[in-house]
Design an enzyme around this catalytic site. Structure first.
Site, PDB file in Angstrom:
ATOM      1  N   ASP A   1       0.824  -1.227   0.000  1.00  0.00           N
ATOM      2  CA  ASP A   1       0.000   0.000   0.000  1.00  0.00           C
ATOM      3  C   ASP A   1       0.851   1.267   0.000  1.00  0.00           C
ATOM      4  O   ASP A   1       0.600   2.199  -0.760  1.00  0.00           O
ATOM      5  CB  ASP A   1      -1.049   0.001   1.132  1.00  0.00           C
ATOM      6  CG  ASP A   1      -0.486  -0.124   2.537  1.00  0.00           C
ATOM      7  OD1 ASP A   1       0.729  -0.357   2.693  1.00  0.00           O
ATOM      8  OD2 ASP A   1      -1.273   0.014   3.498  1.00  0.00           O
TER       9      ASP A   1
ATOM     10  N   LEU B   1      -4.320  -7.620  13.111  1.00  0.00           N
ATOM     11  CA  LEU B   1      -5.664  -7.624  12.525  1.00  0.00           C
ATOM     12  C   LEU B   1      -6.275  -6.221  12.563  1.00  0.00           C
ATOM     13  O   LEU B   1      -7.484  -6.060  12.467  1.00  0.00           O
ATOM     14  CB  LEU B   1      -6.556  -8.634  13.262  1.00  0.00           C
ATOM     15  CG  LEU B   1      -6.036 -10.080  13.238  1.00  0.00           C
ATOM     16  CD1 LEU B   1      -6.908 -10.990  14.104  1.00  0.00           C
ATOM     17  CD2 LEU B   1      -5.972 -10.607  11.810  1.00  0.00           C
ATOM     18  N   SER B   2      -5.413  -5.229  12.714  1.00  0.00           N
ATOM     19  CA  SER B   2      -5.827  -3.824  12.625  1.00  0.00           C
ATOM     20  C   SER B   2      -6.769  -3.371  13.724  1.00  0.00           C
ATOM     21  O   SER B   2      -7.743  -2.656  13.468  1.00  0.00           O
ATOM     22  CB  SER B   2      -6.489  -3.546  11.279  1.00  0.00           C
ATOM     23  OG  SER B   2      -5.532  -3.202  10.379  1.00  0.00           O
ATOM     24  N   SER B   3      -6.453  -3.745  14.938  1.00  0.00           N
ATOM     25  CA  SER B   3      -7.251  -3.216  16.048  1.00  0.00           C
ATOM     26  C   SER B   3      -7.095  -1.701  16.123  1.00  0.00           C
ATOM     27  O   SER B   3      -8.020  -0.989  16.517  1.00  0.00           O
ATOM     28  CB  SER B   3      -6.825  -3.865  17.363  1.00  0.00           C
ATOM     29  OG  SER B   3      -5.462  -3.613  17.610  1.00  0.00           O
TER      30      SER B   3
ATOM     31  N   SER C   1     -11.497   2.864  28.236  1.00  0.00           N
ATOM     32  CA  SER C   1     -11.562   1.597  27.504  1.00  0.00           C
ATOM     33  C   SER C   1     -12.101   0.507  28.416  1.00  0.00           C
ATOM     34  O   SER C   1     -11.739   0.448  29.595  1.00  0.00           O
ATOM     35  CB  SER C   1     -10.155   1.207  27.028  1.00  0.00           C
ATOM     36  OG  SER C   1     -10.110  -0.167  26.703  1.00  0.00           O
TER      37      SER C   1
ATOM     38  N   GLU D   1      -2.949   8.195  12.520  1.00  0.00           N
ATOM     39  CA  GLU D   1      -2.009   7.114  12.845  1.00  0.00           C
ATOM     40  C   GLU D   1      -0.571   7.540  12.541  1.00  0.00           C
ATOM     41  O   GLU D   1       0.343   7.279  13.314  1.00  0.00           O
ATOM     42  CB  GLU D   1      -2.401   5.846  12.063  1.00  0.00           C
ATOM     43  CG  GLU D   1      -1.631   4.631  12.499  1.00  0.00           C
ATOM     44  CD  GLU D   1      -2.372   3.314  12.260  1.00  0.00           C
ATOM     45  OE1 GLU D   1      -3.614   3.302  12.197  1.00  0.00           O
ATOM     46  OE2 GLU D   1      -1.684   2.286  12.146  1.00  0.00           O
TER      47      GLU D   1
ATOM     48  N   TYR E   1       8.992  -1.656  10.609  1.00  0.00           N
ATOM     49  CA  TYR E   1       8.050  -1.370   9.519  1.00  0.00           C
ATOM     50  C   TYR E   1       8.516  -0.129   8.767  1.00  0.00           C
ATOM     51  O   TYR E   1       8.641  -0.116   7.541  1.00  0.00           O
ATOM     52  CB  TYR E   1       6.659  -1.165  10.116  1.00  0.00           C
ATOM     53  CG  TYR E   1       5.568  -0.817   9.129  1.00  0.00           C
ATOM     54  CD1 TYR E   1       4.733  -1.793   8.610  1.00  0.00           C
ATOM     55  CD2 TYR E   1       5.361   0.503   8.732  1.00  0.00           C
ATOM     56  CE1 TYR E   1       3.720  -1.474   7.716  1.00  0.00           C
ATOM     57  CE2 TYR E   1       4.356   0.834   7.841  1.00  0.00           C
ATOM     58  CZ  TYR E   1       3.530  -0.151   7.338  1.00  0.00           C
ATOM     59  OH  TYR E   1       2.537   0.175   6.457  1.00  0.00           O
TER      60      TYR E   1
ATOM     61  N   ALA F   1      -2.427  -8.398  17.141  1.00  0.00           N
ATOM     62  CA  ALA F   1      -2.546  -9.642  16.368  1.00  0.00           C
ATOM     63  C   ALA F   1      -2.404  -9.390  14.870  1.00  0.00           C
ATOM     64  O   ALA F   1      -2.632 -10.286  14.063  1.00  0.00           O
ATOM     65  CB  ALA F   1      -3.896 -10.308  16.654  1.00  0.00           C
TER      66      ALA F   1
ATOM     67  N   ASP G   1      -5.536  -0.470   5.974  1.00  0.00           N
ATOM     68  CA  ASP G   1      -6.384  -0.905   7.090  1.00  0.00           C
ATOM     69  C   ASP G   1      -7.572   0.028   7.288  1.00  0.00           C
ATOM     70  O   ASP G   1      -8.717  -0.417   7.473  1.00  0.00           O
ATOM     71  CB  ASP G   1      -5.560  -0.958   8.385  1.00  0.00           C
ATOM     72  CG  ASP G   1      -4.328  -1.825   8.245  1.00  0.00           C
ATOM     73  OD1 ASP G   1      -4.252  -2.574   7.251  1.00  0.00           O
ATOM     74  OD2 ASP G   1      -3.448  -1.754   9.107  1.00  0.00           O
TER      75      ASP G   1
END
Ligand code: GAF
Length: 474
Positions: free
Chosen positions: A124, A213-215, A155, A250, A312, A211, A262
Site C-alpha cells: 500500500d 488484525l488492525s485493532s 476503555s 495514525e 516497519y 494480532a 487498514d
C-alpha cells in the site's frame, strides 16, 4: 545464558547473535524430535511427574543451554476460537457502562471492523495492490459530544481515564491506545475547530490487540464515523476523506508510518466481499468471495506485533529510497520483467537490502492481480498457491515473518490447507490459511499441535467471513 526453552517463545531470536541462532534452533528442533516420544499428557507441572490423561501437555527442558526448568504445562488441548461479539448486546452493555462511568448516556454507539489481508502485503505505501476483507470482529465506541473541546477517553479493556484538550494533542503527544482516538479528533478539528470535536468516549475492543488484525484502525475508524454523524460540520465528509483523516492520525499522532490499507477496508468494506485496493489513487473494487467450499482461517499467533517499533518504517524508507533512485514516483511503476535489467540492478545494489525488498513489492503486486483472477475462476488451488508464494516472499525477501508465523503456515499446509501466509505488517501477529470448510477443525488442531510441539504459546483461531464496514450500531 539468558534463555530457557520453557519460556514459551523462541528467544534465540534475541538472545543469540544471528550467526549462532540457526545452530541453536537446529539443536532445539532435534531435541524436540528426539524427546517427542517421551512427552506425556498430564496435569502436574513438576519435573518428571506428568500423569497420563489429565489434559495438558508437559515439556522436557531443552538441554542446549543447560538451564534447569520446570516442564511447561499447556492447559489447551482444543483450539480456542475467538467469536465476534453480538452487535446489539455489546452496544447496549456499553451504553450502560458508559452511563455508569461517565455519568450520562452516550449519544450513540458506533463500531468499526478489524481486517485480514488476503494478499498484497507492504504494497500500500508503495502505491500497489492489496486485497483485504473486513472481519466480523469489531471495536465499539460509545460516544457523547461535549461543547468544550475536551476529550475523555476510557476503555473497557484498560484501567483509567485519559483526559486532555483536543488543541493540545499534537503539541503534548499522546501515548498508547488513546493516540489513535485523540489523533482522529485532532485531525478533524482542522475542519471544524477543536471545540466542536470534544467528546467522551468509552471503547470496547473485540479485535484482538497486537494480532496484526488492525485493532488500531478499528479504534480510530470507530471514532471517525461517530464524529461524522455527530458534528454538523463533518456530516458531508466523504468516506475517502475519513480514511485520509484516520491515516493521518495514525501517522502524525500515533507515530506509525502505515500505508492506508487498514483504514480503507475498515471504512469502505463491502459485506461478503474482499476489497481490491489500488493504492496509487486509493480506488477500491469489491471482489466477491467465490469459493463457498473454502474459508479463511485466521491464526492469531499471540506473538505480539507492533508497527511503531521502527522495523516497519525502515522497510518503507528503503522502498522509497529505491523508487527515488530509480526515478519513479513509487515502486508500483516498476514491472517484474525489469527486475533483472542491468541498470535497475546496479541502482538497487547501492541501497542496503533494496534488491530483495523491491523484488517482494513488485512480485506481490502481480500476485494480487493473479489471485483476483483465480477467485473469478473459482480456482482454489491457484488462490492457495499464490498465498503461499506471498508468504515465502515476505519471509525471505521482505524479512517480516516470525517463527510463530512460519510454524502456523507450515502446519496449516501440512494439514491440507490450499495455501497459507502471514497477514498484516508481520513480525508476529496472525497467519491465514485457505481451508476447505469441513477441514477447518482438523487444520486448527494441527496448527495448535505444532505450536505446542515447538514450545510456543498456543494460538487463538478466528473464522474470517468478509464483513461490513464501520457504522452506527445504536
Ligand atoms: C500494516 C499497515 F497498517 C498497512 O498499511 C500495511 O502496510 C500492512 O501493515 C502491510 O501490508 O497493517
Amino acid at each position: 545464558m539468558p534463555w530457557s526453552c520453557c519460556s514459551g517463545r523462541w528467544p534465540w531470536r534475541t538472545a543469540f547473535p544471528r550467526s549462532d541462532r540457526r545452530t541453536v534452533r537446529r539443536r532445539c528442533w532435534w531435541w524436540a524430535l528426539w524427546s517427542g516420544g517421551r512427552w506425556s499428557r498430564g496435569g502436574d507441572t513438576g519435573p518428571g511427574s506428568c500423569s497420563p490423561g489429565t489434559g495438558s501437555l508437559c515439556f522436557p527442558c531443552c538441554p542446549v543451554t543447560g538451564t534447569s526448568c520446570t516442564p511447561r504445562r499447556y492447559d489447551v488441548e482444543q483450539p480456542v476460537w475467538s467469536a465476534p461479539a453480538d452487535d446489539a448486546a455489546t452496544a447496549a452493555a456499553l451504553q450502560d457502562r458508559f452511563a455508569a462511568l461517565l455519568g450520562q448516556e452516550p449519544d450513540g454507539v458506533w463500531a468499526a471492523p478489524g481486517r485480514v489481508n488476503v494478499i498484497g502485503e507492504h504494497t500500500d505505501y508503495n502505491g500497489g495492490f492489496a486485497l483485504p476483507m473486513a472481519l466480523p470482529h469489531r471495536t465499539y465506541a460509545a460516544v457523547r459530544r461535549r461543547e468544550d473541546g475536551v476529550l475523555r477517553l476510557a476503555s473497557a479493556q484498560r484501567r483509567g481515564l485519559w483526559e486532555g484538550r483536543v488543541e493540545d494533542v499534537r503539541r503534548d503527544g499522546v501515548c498508547g491506545w488513546p493516540a489513535y482516538v485523540a489523533g482522529v479528533a485532532a485531525v478533524l478539528a482542522e475542519r471544524v475547530g477543536a471545540e466542536a470535536v470534544g467528546v467522551d468516549v468509552l471503547v470496547d475492543g473485540h479485535v484482538p490487540v497486537g494480532a496484526g488484525l488492525s485493532s488500531s484502525a478499528a479504534l480510530s475508524c470507530s471514532l471517525a464515523v461517530a464524529l461524522r454523524d455527530l458534528v454538523p460540520g463533518l456530516s458531508q465528509m466523504s468516506v475517502e476523506d475519513l480514511v485520509t483523516a484516520c491515516v493521518r492520525a495514525e501517522n502524525e499522532v500515533a507515530g506509525a508510518a502505515t500505508g492506508g490499507m487498514d483504514q480503507t477496508v475498515s471504512l469502505r468494506a463491502v459485506d461478503g466481499h474482499l476489497l481490491l485496493l489500488d493504492a496509487r489513487d486509493f480506488t477500491v473494487v469489491p471482489v466477491a468471495w467465490t469459493l463457498p467450499q473454502h474459508e479463511v482461517l485466521v491464526v492469531d499467533t499471540r506473538a505480539h506485533h507492533s508497527l511503531a517499533d521502527g522495523q516497519y518504517e525502515r522497510r518503507r524508507r528503503t522502498c522509497e529510497a529505491a523508487a527515488a533512485a530509480l526515478r519513479l514516483t513509487s515502486l508500483r511503476e516498476l514491472s517484474a520483467d525489469r527486475l533483472d535489467d542491468a541498470d535497475v540492478r546496479s541502482v538497487l545494489a547501492g541501497i542496503p537490502d533494496a534488491p530483495a525488498r523491491v523484488r517482494h513489492v513488485v512480485t506481490e503486486n502481480d500476485r494480487v492481480l493473479d489471485l483476483v483472477a483465480g477467485l473469478r475462476e473459482q480456482d482454489a488451488s491457484r488462490v492457495g498457491a499464490l498465498m503461499t508464494a506471498s508468504h515465502v516472499s515476505l519471509r525471505d525477501d521482505y524479512e517480516v515473518s516470525a517463527v510463530e508465523l512460519d510454524v502456523a503456515v507450515e502446519a496449516a499446509l501440512g494439514a491440507g490447507a490450499e495455501g497459507a501466509r502471514m497477514t498484516g505488517g508481520g513480525f508476529g501477529g496472525s497467519a491465514i490459511a485457505l481451508v476447505r470448510r469441513e477441514e477447518v477443525d482438523v487444520v486448527a488442531a494441527a496448527v495448535l499441535a505444532a505450536f505446542v510441539t515447538a514450545g510456543l504459546t498456543p494460538p487463538v483461531f478466528l473464522e474470517a467471513a468478509p464483513s461490513r464496514p464501520a457504522g452506527r450500531v445504536l
